[in-house]
Design a protein around this motif. Structure first.
Motif, PDB file in Angstrom:
ATOM      1  N   ALA A  65      49.048  43.825  34.460  1.00 34.03           N
ATOM      2  CA  ALA A  65      49.818  44.750  33.991  1.00 34.03           C
ATOM      3  C   ALA A  65      50.307  45.774  34.179  1.00 34.03           C
ATOM      4  CB  ALA A  65      49.548  44.256  32.445  1.00 34.03           C
ATOM      5  N   CYS A  66      49.111  46.423  34.599  1.00 34.68           N
ATOM      6  CA  CYS A  66      49.045  48.079  35.059  1.00 34.68           C
ATOM      7  C   CYS A  66      50.055  48.229  37.009  1.00 34.68           C
ATOM      8  CB  CYS A  66      48.187  48.434  35.933  1.00 34.68           C
ATOM      9  SG  CYS A  66      46.494  48.911  35.252  1.00 34.68           S
ATOM     10  N   ALA A  67      50.428  47.043  37.717  1.00 32.68           N
ATOM     11  CA  ALA A  67      50.696  46.627  38.370  1.00 32.68           C
ATOM     12  C   ALA A  67      52.286  45.889  38.232  1.00 32.68           C
ATOM     13  CB  ALA A  67      50.999  45.819  39.443  1.00 32.68           C
ATOM     14  N   ALA A  68      52.695  46.473  37.391  1.00 28.90           N
ATOM     15  CA  ALA A  68      54.074  45.930  36.763  1.00 28.90           C
ATOM     16  C   ALA A  68      54.417  47.346  36.082  1.00 28.90           C
ATOM     17  CB  ALA A  68      53.931  45.065  35.360  1.00 28.90           C
ATOM     18  N   LYS A  69      53.281  47.439  35.898  1.00 26.13           N
ATOM     19  CA  LYS A  69      53.758  49.237  34.660  1.00 26.13           C
ATOM     20  C   LYS A  69      54.274  50.275  35.817  1.00 26.13           C
ATOM     21  CE  LYS A  69      54.247  51.979  31.501  1.00 26.13           C
ATOM     22  NZ  LYS A  69      54.871  51.704  29.769  1.00 26.13           N
ATOM     23  N   MET A  70      53.682  49.978  36.734  1.00 22.41           N
ATOM     24  CA  MET A  70      53.518  51.070  37.475  1.00 22.41           C
ATOM     25  C   MET A  70      54.499  51.067  38.446  1.00 22.41           C
ATOM     26  SD  MET A  70      49.411  51.651  38.525  1.00 22.41           S
ATOM     27  CE  MET A  70      49.096  53.082  39.791  1.00 22.41           C
ATOM     28  N   LEU A  71      54.989  49.458  38.854  1.00 23.38           N
ATOM     29  CA  LEU A  71      55.728  49.238  40.046  1.00 23.38           C
ATOM     30  C   LEU A  71      57.664  49.017  38.958  1.00 23.38           C
ATOM     31  CD1 LEU A  71      54.450  46.236  42.079  1.00 23.38           C
ATOM     32  CD2 LEU A  71      55.709  48.393  42.843  1.00 23.38           C
ATOM     33  N   ASP A  72      57.473  49.158  37.811  1.00 27.92           N
ATOM     34  CA  ASP A  72      58.267  48.342  36.821  1.00 27.92           C
ATOM     35  C   ASP A  72      58.914  47.503  37.988  1.00 27.92           C
ATOM     36  OD1 ASP A  72      60.345  48.846  34.807  1.00 27.92           O
ATOM     37  OD2 ASP A  72      61.360  50.181  35.704  1.00 27.92           O
ATOM     38  N   ARG A  73      58.179  46.586  38.142  1.00 28.11           N
ATOM     39  CA  ARG A  73      58.952  45.246  38.152  1.00 28.11           C
ATOM     40  C   ARG A  73      58.001  43.994  37.245  1.00 28.11           C
ATOM     41  NH1 ARG A  73      60.169  44.651  44.748  1.00 28.11           N
ATOM     42  NH2 ARG A  73      60.699  42.209  43.432  1.00 28.11           N
ATOM     43  N   PRO A  74      57.783  43.353  37.196  1.00 27.10           N
ATOM     44  CA  PRO A  74      57.842  42.021  36.613  1.00 27.10           C
ATOM     45  C   PRO A  74      56.646  41.663  37.820  1.00 27.10           C
ATOM     46  CG  PRO A  74      60.202  41.359  37.174  1.00 27.10           C
ATOM     47  CD  PRO A  74      59.525  42.447  37.125  1.00 27.10           C
ATOM     48  N   VAL A  75      55.057  41.095  37.506  1.00 26.43           N
ATOM     49  CA  VAL A  75      54.551  41.147  38.312  1.00 26.43           C
ATOM     50  C   VAL A  75      53.629  39.135  37.391  1.00 26.43           C
ATOM     51  CG1 VAL A  75      52.069  41.364  39.610  1.00 26.43           C
ATOM     52  CG2 VAL A  75      53.889  43.091  39.223  1.00 26.43           C
ATOM     53  N   LYS A  76      53.785  38.351  38.682  1.00 27.86           N
ATOM     54  CA  LYS A  76      52.915  37.421  38.770  1.00 27.86           C
ATOM     55  C   LYS A  76      51.438  37.809  39.589  1.00 27.86           C
ATOM     56  CE  LYS A  76      54.270  33.813  39.663  1.00 27.86           C
ATOM     57  NZ  LYS A  76      54.851  32.071  40.062  1.00 27.86           N
ATOM     58  N   LEU A  77      49.937  37.407  38.683  1.00 24.41           N
ATOM     59  CA  LEU A  77      49.131  36.953  39.798  1.00 24.41           C
ATOM     60  C   LEU A  77      47.983  35.688  39.290  1.00 24.41           C
ATOM     61  CD1 LEU A  77      46.244  39.885  39.483  1.00 24.41           C
ATOM     62  CD2 LEU A  77      45.831  37.791  39.453  1.00 24.41           C
ATOM     63  N   ALA A  78      48.053  35.438  40.113  1.00 22.18           N
ATOM     64  CA  ALA A  78      46.858  33.862  40.311  1.00 22.18           C
ATOM     65  C   ALA A  78      46.227  34.448  40.655  1.00 22.18           C
ATOM     66  CB  ALA A  78      48.544  32.253  41.277  1.00 22.18           C
ATOM     67  N   LEU A  79      45.086  34.051  40.055  1.00 22.33           N
ATOM     68  CA  LEU A  79      43.510  33.815  40.806  1.00 22.33           C
ATOM     69  C   LEU A  79      43.215  32.651  42.206  1.00 22.33           C
ATOM     70  CD1 LEU A  79      41.464  34.860  38.112  1.00 22.33           C
ATOM     71  CD2 LEU A  79      42.072  36.422  39.659  1.00 22.33           C
ATOM     72  N   THR A  80      42.217  32.743  42.732  1.00 16.08           N
ATOM     73  CA  THR A  80      42.456  31.853  43.038  1.00 16.08           C
ATOM     74  C   THR A  80      41.500  30.466  42.814  1.00 16.08           C
ATOM     75  OG1 THR A  80      40.443  33.050  44.462  1.00 16.08           O
ATOM     76  CG2 THR A  80      43.040  33.004  46.148  1.00 16.08           C
ATOM     77  N   ARG A  81      41.293  29.778  43.356  1.00  8.84           N
ATOM     78  CA  ARG A  81      39.708  28.706  42.632  1.00  8.84           C
ATOM     79  C   ARG A  81      38.505  29.051  42.804  1.00  8.84           C
ATOM     80  NH1 ARG A  81      39.247  25.528  38.258  1.00  8.84           N
ATOM     81  NH2 ARG A  81      41.571  25.026  38.577  1.00  8.84           N
ATOM     82  N   PRO A  82      38.162  29.857  43.486  1.00  9.78           N
ATOM     83  CA  PRO A  82      36.762  30.739  44.220  1.00  9.78           C
ATOM     84  C   PRO A  82      36.801  32.255  43.265  1.00  9.78           C
ATOM     85  CG  PRO A  82      37.361  30.258  46.141  1.00  9.78           C
ATOM     86  CD  PRO A  82      38.998  29.563  44.974  1.00  9.78           C
ATOM     87  N   GLN A  83      38.031  32.575  42.911  1.00 10.55           N
ATOM     88  CA  GLN A  83      38.263  33.883  42.452  1.00 10.55           C
ATOM     89  C   GLN A  83      37.949  33.758  40.837  1.00 10.55           C
ATOM     90  OE1 GLN A  83      41.996  35.460  43.255  1.00 10.55           O
ATOM     91  NE2 GLN A  83      41.181  37.270  45.153  1.00 10.55           N
ATOM     92  N   THR A  84      37.960  32.337  40.240  1.00 13.13           N
ATOM     93  CA  THR A  84      37.752  31.775  38.790  1.00 13.13           C
ATOM     94  C   THR A  84      36.295  32.177  38.920  1.00 13.13           C
ATOM     95  OG1 THR A  84      38.119  30.008  39.013  1.00 13.13           O
ATOM     96  CG2 THR A  84      40.236  30.819  39.245  1.00 13.13           C
ATOM     97  N   PHE A  85      35.691  31.775  39.980  1.00 16.52           N
ATOM     98  CA  PHE A  85      33.933  31.999  39.562  1.00 16.52           C
ATOM     99  C   PHE A  85      33.776  33.099  39.053  1.00 16.52           C
ATOM    100  CE2 PHE A  85      34.647  27.808  40.841  1.00 16.52           C
ATOM    101  CZ  PHE A  85      33.390  26.501  41.111  1.00 16.52           C
ATOM    102  N   THR A  86      33.489  34.318  39.713  1.00 13.64           N
ATOM    103  CA  THR A  86      33.640  35.430  39.172  1.00 13.64           C
ATOM    104  C   THR A  86      34.301  36.761  38.031  1.00 13.64           C
ATOM    105  OG1 THR A  86      33.948  36.715  41.175  1.00 13.64           O
ATOM    106  CG2 THR A  86      31.930  35.858  41.444  1.00 13.64           C
ATOM    107  N   ALA A  87      35.658  35.685  38.173  1.00 16.13           N
ATOM    108  CA  ALA A  87      36.734  37.123  37.172  1.00 16.13           C
ATOM    109  C   ALA A  87      36.142  37.101  35.879  1.00 16.13           C
ATOM    110  CB  ALA A  87      38.376  36.764  37.296  1.00 16.13           C
ATOM    111  N   PHE A  88      35.664  35.352  35.670  1.00 13.85           N
ATOM    112  CA  PHE A  88      34.949  35.525  34.272  1.00 13.85           C
ATOM    113  C   PHE A  88      33.558  35.055  34.676  1.00 13.85           C
ATOM    114  CE2 PHE A  88      38.573  33.041  35.011  1.00 13.85           C
ATOM    115  CZ  PHE A  88      37.294  31.526  34.658  1.00 13.85           C
ATOM    116  N   GLY A  89      32.875  34.976  33.864  1.00 18.02           N
ATOM    117  CA  GLY A  89      31.641  34.285  33.853  1.00 18.02           C
ATOM    118  C   GLY A  89      32.119  32.903  32.464  1.00 18.02           C
ATOM    119  N   GLY A  90      30.974  31.659  33.152  1.00 20.83           N
ATOM    120  CA  GLY A  90      30.555  30.663  32.692  1.00 20.83           C
ATOM    121  C   GLY A  90      29.266  31.051  31.931  1.00 20.83           C
TER     122      GLY A  90
END
Ligand code: MCN
Ligand code: MOS
Length: 767
Positions: A264-289
């Motif tokens: 959302a920051c990137a979209a605001k700063m660029l004034d363009r829509p931004v897609k961000l998809a975490l990779t599977r490995p990133q999902t193991f540390t982007a939030f906790g189980g």
């Protein structure tokens, strides 16, 4: 509202498999859209001008960033922006789900201070995903590394902090234990476990002036919208979160997370829509189980096996920068009648991401402890494992000292044991075999509380006789679309295929979190109320309008069924569409909520839907409200290799009235399957030096697949419970997983004579 953000039209399922009214086995009405690909998931939105963000995560477990060299990335083809902790726009700290202020200072989704491997430290935004990925690999980070404490088995992690709000006690537990003629003591451990929903996390964020639209899978549209609004300091109404379809969440999609803030920051700063998809490995540390847990249980009993005292001490891992308490006494303090009990718990900070909710947080590891311990006690005193549970059956809530609203657990033991053939069991360990397979039969019970929050729903009746239900509540696979269509169809008097359900959009009426297995009960309540009100309004028109064939009849003489209004007093039969036409109405529209009439202001609604402060505990009121279950499980252990296969499962469950048995059974089975994976396969492996999760992918983090799962028989023993909910249902979604792992551990003991007290039960522990 652009058509682009409307959910794909939900196609009807087949009602031929057993009728369609509430309580029937209607197939999921969102099924065809999902199977044919018509359902659009968050990351399938491609607004004009879309660009792509890729996250860079830390490779050290503790310390700080000295220098980030982005020169090569800045100059790489297609790169629009490289975000670092120093370059990202400042955000405000958001309030918590408890409606308390967040940490002091600004919110930093990218940070120089490193607390765990896999923390977000930078992001690259480029025209294409490939360009962003390539440029991200060019960022050089020089760290000042300090020692990480990888797990709570590291002696440096210490004893942790006591969580007083999770302590439970009654009677004189230590004294009673000391005097008990029979005592057992054991320590049980569960490892870190991960949610791994099929759809990984990600989002598309787009700003239009100071209005933000986010397409993101969400278990809690209103709660997440609030967080986004607070981060960016815009009014709540300025955020639109859209999530009509979700590829599973299991607790992990309830909160707005750092990667969402970055996009959302990137979209605001660029004034363009931004897609961000975490990779599977990133999902193991982007939030906790689920955090790793350990608990020591001491049980005191009479020679006959009657409990006199339970003493529990537990701990779970948390992160260095936050507290997640996994309530380890939640089943311990509920399941059995004991005159004395004391349970306390600590959390131990280590260098990990903050743990969070994974299907039945608390109840799941809690049941692993007490349900294994009671099995151990049954062998100690020489009583059958089912018999000892019945002997210690809690006739009322032993902690709250209130009557159960309903507790069909005795019925569950009976029905389950009968269907399983439990009476054929020989009690001696290693006494049942089939060739080189040792056979083990184990049993364990489970429970999940009924949580209650108010909800809101819009019901519309259109001129063509069709109805629409609208709510920002969500369906991540549980069946919300289907049961709400059934609820409205029943209440209005329409065939279910005449009802359209719209969910998962913050522009729709509010709903609390789809967590804690509460959404079905609360939303059927709200939809039922709104649909009845719509029907009343229709009947009011039918008798009040001079153009109506039913004018001047009494309201209670009219009935609506199958979309047709009629009166037993004779006269016409008129379809809803025909009546609307004759009266010149294009729609009837009714909004209803289940808030108390004394406190239903706009502010109260906002609080109810965007925080959990209005969630009522299961013991608020005159009764103690819980769903119950018992699992009978057979394992086959290869005597030479120590491999364990689950070969039979019979579970009997009490979730009160089922709104749709086909879907409830599917939920229960899903939970049981996760429980089998937990017992035998799942384990986050942590590198002892840095605390890196080594098996951060679905090749190495093992979950149960079809070949691991036998036929599962589930038996519903519930009865309608109107203390628990408007329409008589209790919790379903998380119930099934509770008690499975201990039933398997108990079966493994029965097969082999070995007690495995730390999950998962892998072959090296058995040989
Ligand atoms: N149901 C029923 N009768 C009842 C209660 C529920 O037939 N008395 C059925 C309905 O089909 C309903 C479903 O069971 O849609 C789940 O209802 P409920 O127990 O209220 O749970 P929620 O709708 O609140 O869903 C959340 C719950 C949780 S907290 C987790 S975690 C979980 C779960 O549901 N994650 C899931 N089930 C999941 N199922 C899928 N496919 N994916 C997930 O991520
Ligand atoms: Mo469920 S873990 O309460 O989302």
């Amino acid at each position: 509202m652009t058509t682009d953000i409307l959910p794909a039209k939900v196609k009807r399922g087949d009602a031929s498999d057993g009728g369609a009214s509430l309580g029937s086995r209607l197939s999921r009405i969102d099924g065809p859209a999902k199977i044919t690909g018509a359902a659009r998931y968050a990351l399938e939105h491609h607004p004009e001008g879309l660009c792509h963000a890729v996250i860079v995560q830390s490779t050290i477990g503790a310390g700080r960033i000295g220098v980030i060299d982005t020169a090569a990335a800045d100059a790489a083809p297609g790169v629009l922006m490289v975000l670092t902790p120093d370059r990202i726009m400042p955000l405000k700290s958001a309030t918590t789900w408890l409606d308390t202020p967040g940490p002091d200072g600004p919110y930093l989704p990218l940070t120089n201070m490193i607390n765990f491997v896999g923390q977000h430290v930078a992001a690259v935004v480029a025209e294409t995903f490939e360009q962003a990925t390539a440029a991200a690999a060019l960022i050089k980070i020089y760290y000042e590394e300090t020692d990480a404490i990888a797990t709570y088995d590291d002696p440096r992690s210490g004893e942790g902090m006591a969580l007083d709000h999770l302590a439970v006690s009654w009677g004189e537990a230590e004294e009673a234990l000391a005097e008990a003629p029979v005592r057992i003591e054991a320590t049980y451990r569960t490892p870190r476990e991960y949610n791994v929903p099929i759809e990984p996390h990600g989002l598309v964020a787009q700003w239009n002036g100071d209005k933000l639209t986010v397409w993101e899978p969400s278990q809690w549209i209103n709660g997440m919208s609030r967080t986004y609004a607070e981060w960016f300091g815009v009014p709540y109404e300025n955020v639109r979160l859209v999530s009509p379809f979700i590829g599973g969440g299991f607790g992990s999609k309830a909160f707005a997370l750092a990667h969402g803030a970055i996009a959302a920051c990137a979209a605001k700063m660029l004034d363009r829509p931004v897609k961000l998809a975490l990779t599977r490995p990133q999902t193991f540390t982007a939030f906790g189980g689920r955090p790793a847990t350990r608990q020591t249980l001491r049980l005191g009993a009479t020679e006959e096996g009657r409990l006199v005292s339970i003493v529990q001490t537990g701990a779970n891992e948390t992160s260095r920068d936050g507290v997640w308490g996994e309530p380890l006494a939640s089943v311990t303090a509920l399941m059995y009648a004991t005159p004395h009990l004391a349970a306390r718990q600590t959390v131990v900070p280590v260098n990990t991401v903050l743990p969070s909710a994974l299907r039945a947080p608390g109840e799941n590891p809690s049941a692993f402890g007490i349900e294994c311990a009671i099995d151990e006690l049954s062998y100690e005193v020489g009583i059958d494992p089912v018999a000892i549970r019945l002997l210690n059956y809690a006739e009322e809530d032993p902690h709250a000292k209130k009557p159960w609203s309903t507790r069909q657990l005795r019925e569950a033991y009976e029905a389950g044991a009968k269907a399983f053939g439990w009476e054929k069991r020989t009690s001696e360990p290693r006494s049942m075999r089939d060739g080189h397979h040792l056979i083990g039969w184990g049993v364990a019970a489970g429970t999940y509380p009924v949580r209650r929050t108010a909800g809101e729903a819009m019901v519309r009746l259109f001129a063509d006789g069709r109805a629409e239900v609208a709510s920002s509540g969500i369906d991540m696979g549980q069946g919300t679309y289907t049961i709400l269509a059934q609820t409205a169809a029943d209440a209005i008097g329409l065939p279910v295929d005449q009802v359209e359900v719209k969910l998962g959009d913050s522009a729709l009426p509010g709903a609390p979190v789809a967590g804690g297995s509460q959404l079905a009960n609360l939303m059927t309540g709200a939809v039922h109320k709104a649909a009845l009100a719509a029907r009343d309004e229709l009947i009011g028109l039918a008798i009040g309008d001079p153009n109506s064939p039913f004018r001047a009849l009494q309201a209670n003489t009219l009935s609506v069924a199958d979309g047709v209004i009629s009166s037993p007093r004779g006269g016409e039969e008129v379809s809803i569409a025909e009546l609307m036409h004759r009266l010149g109405r294009d729609k009837i529209e009714v909004l209803r909520d289940t808030l108390p009439e004394t406190n239903n202001s706009a502010a109260e609604k906002h609080r109810t839907y965007t925080t959990i402060t209005r969630m009522r505990s299961p013991t608020e009121g005159d009764y103690s409200l819980h769903a119950w279950c018992v699992h009978f499980i057979e394992v086959r252990v290869d005597e030479d290799f120590g491999t364990v296969r689950v070969s039979r499962v019979v579970s009997a469950l009490d979730s009160g009235r089922l709104y749709n048995p086909k879907l409830a059974e599917s939920q229960w089975k899903g939970g049981i399957i996760m429980g089998i994976g937990q017992a035998l396969l799942e384990e986050g492996l942590v590198d002892r030096r840095k605390g890196r999760v080594i098996n951060n992918n679905l090749g190495d983090y093992l979950i149960a697949t079809n070949a691991d799962i036998p036929d599962i028989e589930v038996i519903s023993v519930g009865v309608p419970d109107f203390h628990a909910s408007v329409l008589g249902g209790k919790a379903v979604g998380e119930l099934g997983i509770v008690g499975v792992a201990p039933a398997i551990a108990n079966a493994v003991y029965h097969a082999t004579g070995k007690r495995i007290r730390d999950l998962p039960i892998t072959l090296e522990k058995l040989i």
